[in-house]
Design a protein around this motif. Structure first.
Motif, PDB file in Angstrom:
ATOM      1  N   THR A  74     -15.744  -2.954   6.249  1.00 26.67           N
ATOM      2  CA  THR A  74     -16.708  -3.973   6.657  1.00 26.67           C
ATOM      3  C   THR A  74     -17.244  -4.794   5.480  1.00 26.67           C
ATOM      4  O   THR A  74     -17.834  -5.851   5.691  1.00 26.67           O
ATOM      5  N   ARG A  75     -17.018  -4.316   4.241  1.00 28.74           N
ATOM      6  CA  ARG A  75     -17.653  -4.967   3.094  1.00 28.74           C
ATOM      7  C   ARG A  75     -16.685  -5.537   2.055  1.00 28.74           C
ATOM      8  O   ARG A  75     -17.098  -6.325   1.199  1.00 28.74           O
ATOM      9  N   ALA A  76     -15.441  -5.158   2.113  1.00 24.56           N
ATOM     10  CA  ALA A  76     -14.493  -5.593   1.072  1.00 24.56           C
ATOM     11  C   ALA A  76     -14.273  -7.106   1.114  1.00 24.56           C
ATOM     12  O   ALA A  76     -14.210  -7.711   2.188  1.00 24.56           O
ATOM     13  N   THR A  77     -14.143  -7.683  -0.055  1.00 25.82           N
ATOM     14  CA  THR A  77     -13.876  -9.113  -0.163  1.00 25.82           C
ATOM     15  C   THR A  77     -12.364  -9.367  -0.133  1.00 25.82           C
ATOM     16  O   THR A  77     -11.558  -8.435  -0.217  1.00 25.82           O
ATOM     17  N   ARG A  78     -11.985 -10.625  -0.046  1.00 22.81           N
ATOM     18  CA  ARG A  78     -10.557 -10.967  -0.068  1.00 22.81           C
ATOM     19  C   ARG A  78      -9.924 -10.548  -1.384  1.00 22.81           C
ATOM     20  O   ARG A  78      -8.782 -10.093  -1.421  1.00 22.81           O
ATOM     21  N   ALA A  79     -10.662 -10.727  -2.469  1.00 22.77           N
ATOM     22  CA  ALA A  79     -10.136 -10.327  -3.777  1.00 22.77           C
ATOM     23  C   ALA A  79      -9.915  -8.815  -3.820  1.00 22.77           C
ATOM     24  O   ALA A  79      -8.918  -8.333  -4.384  1.00 22.77           O
ATOM     25  N   GLN A  80     -10.808  -8.067  -3.205  1.00 19.92           N
ATOM     26  CA  GLN A  80     -10.644  -6.614  -3.171  1.00 19.92           C
ATOM     27  C   GLN A  80      -9.503  -6.210  -2.250  1.00 19.92           C
ATOM     28  O   GLN A  80      -8.817  -5.213  -2.514  1.00 19.92           O
ATOM     29  N   HIS A  81      -9.281  -6.958  -1.185  1.00 13.85           N
ATOM     30  CA  HIS A  81      -8.106  -6.710  -0.335  1.00 13.85           C
ATOM     31  C   HIS A  81      -6.829  -6.846  -1.163  1.00 13.85           C
ATOM     32  O   HIS A  81      -5.919  -6.007  -1.074  1.00 13.85           O
ATOM     33  N   ALA A  82      -6.761  -7.906  -1.952  1.00 13.79           N
ATOM     34  CA  ALA A  82      -5.576  -8.135  -2.785  1.00 13.79           C
ATOM     35  C   ALA A  82      -5.417  -7.019  -3.816  1.00 13.79           C
ATOM     36  O   ALA A  82      -4.294  -6.561  -4.079  1.00 13.79           O
ATOM     37  N   GLU A  83      -6.528  -6.575  -4.393  1.00 17.54           N
ATOM     38  CA  GLU A  83      -6.467  -5.492  -5.369  1.00 17.54           C
ATOM     39  C   GLU A  83      -5.960  -4.211  -4.722  1.00 17.54           C
ATOM     40  O   GLU A  83      -5.113  -3.498  -5.290  1.00 17.54           O
ATOM     41  N   LEU A  84      -6.439  -3.906  -3.527  1.00 16.09           N
ATOM     42  CA  LEU A  84      -6.012  -2.686  -2.838  1.00 16.09           C
ATOM     43  C   LEU A  84      -4.511  -2.723  -2.548  1.00 16.09           C
ATOM     44  O   LEU A  84      -3.812  -1.714  -2.725  1.00 16.09           O
ATOM     45  N   ARG A  85      -4.016  -3.863  -2.109  1.00 15.69           N
ATOM     46  CA  ARG A  85      -2.577  -3.962  -1.810  1.00 15.69           C
ATOM     47  C   ARG A  85      -1.749  -3.792  -3.089  1.00 15.69           C
ATOM     48  O   ARG A  85      -0.704  -3.131  -3.079  1.00 15.69           O
ATOM     49  N   ALA A  86      -2.227  -4.384  -4.186  1.00 13.57           N
ATOM     50  CA  ALA A  86      -1.495  -4.271  -5.452  1.00 13.57           C
ATOM     51  C   ALA A  86      -1.493  -2.831  -5.956  1.00 13.57           C
ATOM     52  O   ALA A  86      -0.466  -2.322  -6.429  1.00 13.57           O
ATOM     53  N   LEU A 115      -1.810  -0.173  -4.091  1.00 13.91           N
ATOM     54  CA  LEU A 115      -0.952   0.597  -3.195  1.00 13.91           C
ATOM     55  C   LEU A 115       0.505   0.450  -3.596  1.00 13.91           C
ATOM     56  O   LEU A 115       1.264   1.438  -3.596  1.00 13.91           O
ATOM     57  N   ASP A 116       0.929  -0.751  -3.964  1.00 15.17           N
ATOM     58  CA  ASP A 116       2.299  -0.955  -4.437  1.00 15.17           C
ATOM     59  C   ASP A 116       2.572  -0.124  -5.690  1.00 15.17           C
ATOM     60  O   ASP A 116       3.690   0.368  -5.897  1.00 15.17           O
ATOM     61  N   SER A 117       1.556   0.050  -6.523  1.00 13.26           N
ATOM     62  CA  SER A 117       1.726   0.829  -7.759  1.00 13.26           C
ATOM     63  C   SER A 117       2.041   2.289  -7.457  1.00 13.26           C
ATOM     64  O   SER A 117       2.723   2.952  -8.245  1.00 13.26           O
ATOM     65  N   VAL A 118       1.560   2.786  -6.323  1.00 13.99           N
ATOM     66  CA  VAL A 118       1.864   4.164  -5.931  1.00 13.99           C
ATOM     67  C   VAL A 118       3.358   4.315  -5.706  1.00 13.99           C
ATOM     68  O   VAL A 118       3.995   5.250  -6.190  1.00 13.99           O
ATOM     69  N   ARG A 119       3.955   3.377  -4.981  1.00 22.78           N
ATOM     70  CA  ARG A 119       5.385   3.443  -4.683  1.00 22.78           C
ATOM     71  C   ARG A 119       6.241   3.210  -5.919  1.00 22.78           C
ATOM     72  O   ARG A 119       7.345   3.729  -6.033  1.00 22.78           O
ATOM     73  N   VAL A 143      -5.219   7.798  -7.263  1.00 22.54           N
ATOM     74  CA  VAL A 143      -6.634   7.877  -7.638  1.00 22.54           C
ATOM     75  C   VAL A 143      -7.229   6.477  -7.758  1.00 22.54           C
ATOM     76  O   VAL A 143      -8.354   6.220  -7.295  1.00 22.54           O
ATOM     77  N   GLU A 144      -6.471   5.544  -8.356  1.00 26.19           N
ATOM     78  CA  GLU A 144      -6.989   4.193  -8.555  1.00 26.19           C
ATOM     79  C   GLU A 144      -7.216   3.476  -7.232  1.00 26.19           C
ATOM     80  O   GLU A 144      -8.134   2.652  -7.111  1.00 26.19           O
ATOM     81  N   VAL A 145      -6.392   3.766  -6.221  1.00 26.59           N
ATOM     82  CA  VAL A 145      -6.628   3.186  -4.892  1.00 26.59           C
ATOM     83  C   VAL A 145      -7.975   3.659  -4.361  1.00 26.59           C
ATOM     84  O   VAL A 145      -8.765   2.870  -3.824  1.00 26.59           O
ATOM     85  N   HIS A 146      -8.269   4.935  -4.510  1.00 21.90           N
ATOM     86  CA  HIS A 146      -9.529   5.469  -3.990  1.00 21.90           C
ATOM     87  C   HIS A 146     -10.731   4.961  -4.775  1.00 21.90           C
ATOM     88  O   HIS A 146     -11.806   4.731  -4.204  1.00 21.90           O
ATOM     89  N   LEU A 188      -0.558   6.735   2.453  1.00 20.82           N
ATOM     90  CA  LEU A 188      -1.769   6.004   2.091  1.00 20.82           C
ATOM     91  C   LEU A 188      -1.829   4.609   2.698  1.00 20.82           C
ATOM     92  O   LEU A 188      -2.918   4.059   2.896  1.00 20.82           O
ATOM     93  N   ALA A 189      -0.682   4.038   3.026  1.00 20.45           N
ATOM     94  CA  ALA A 189      -0.630   2.654   3.509  1.00 20.45           C
ATOM     95  C   ALA A 189      -1.517   2.391   4.727  1.00 20.45           C
ATOM     96  O   ALA A 189      -2.173   1.338   4.794  1.00 20.45           O
TER      97      ALA A 189
END
Length: 228
Positions: free
Chosen positions: A115-127, A129-133, A146-149, A193-194
């Protein structure tokens, strides 16, 4: 390659004192024997003892009063979560209780982030998550996870959630090598995690809570198998 850390006599004494305190040899509320007698008993100098005392005072297990002595603090009553890494090193059964808090707090963090994440934080989370794979080893996968959390906690906009997340991960450090089970396969780790990231970035708080709870429950099961 990194050089292996070398234990000093202060490290060894700190560990012995810590185990004796947490094991009840020096009960909460009691005063330790005079420094000279204690140093003789452990076979160290008083200078070494003072260095070890300093660390345990900083950790919250001891308090020293000039002219009175060194007292064992009641950590269960006045201690904070910063003691968790030390407690886990003493007794791995603490990990079970950490898992319970991890699951409850983690699901709540995901819900708030949705409910609170910004668009920039959405982009950070996706990036992230890609780092996990893309991680090359189980250790790197674990650290990427850990960095995703951490990013989820930041996305809540509540700094206390960030500190709680840091505290829980720090508590794992003494047994982190035994908790790599969920991270041996980068693709599987990403797949688990996705759904959490997808729910948070879509703004669905109920789904984010459910996805995080499912993720944390599944990874806990795998980690417990590793500990066993």
């Amino acid at each position: 390659m990194e050089a292996l850390p070398r234990e000093t006599i202060v490290d060894v004494l700190e560990a012995r004192l810590r185990d004796d305190i947490l094991g009840g040899r020096h009960p909460a509320g009691s005063y330790l024997p005079p420094e000279r007698r204690l140093a003789d008993g452990y076979g160290v100098t008083r200078t070494t003892l003072k260095h070890a005392f300093g660390r345990l005072v900083q950790a919250g297990l001891l308090e020293t009063r000039h002219g009175v002595g060194t007292k064992v603090r009641d950590y269960a009553r006045v201690g904070g979560a910063d003691l968790l890494p030390m407690l886990v090193r003493h007794d791995a059964r603490w990990v079970r209780e950490i898992f319970e808090v991890r699951r409850a707090v983690g699901a709540l963090i995901a819900e708030r982030a949705a409910t609170r994440a910004t668009r920039a934080q959405h982009a950070e989370l996706r990036a992230l998550l890609d780092s996990v794979r893309e991680a090359a080893s189980p250790d790197e996968v674990q650290l990427a996870d850990v960095e995703v959390h951490r990013a989820l906690a930041r996305a809540t906009g509540n700094r206390v959630y960030v500190l709680l997340t840091n505290t829980l991960f720090n508590a794992y450090l003494p047994v982190r090598a035994a908790l790599r089970g969920p991270f041996t396969d980068p693709e599987a780790a990403h797949r688990r995690l996705a759904p959490v990231v997808a729910a948070v970035t879509s703004g669905d708080r109920a789904e984010a809570h459910a996805a995080a709870d499912a993720y944390l429950g599944e990874t806990e099961r795998i980690m417990r198998e590793g500990l066993a």
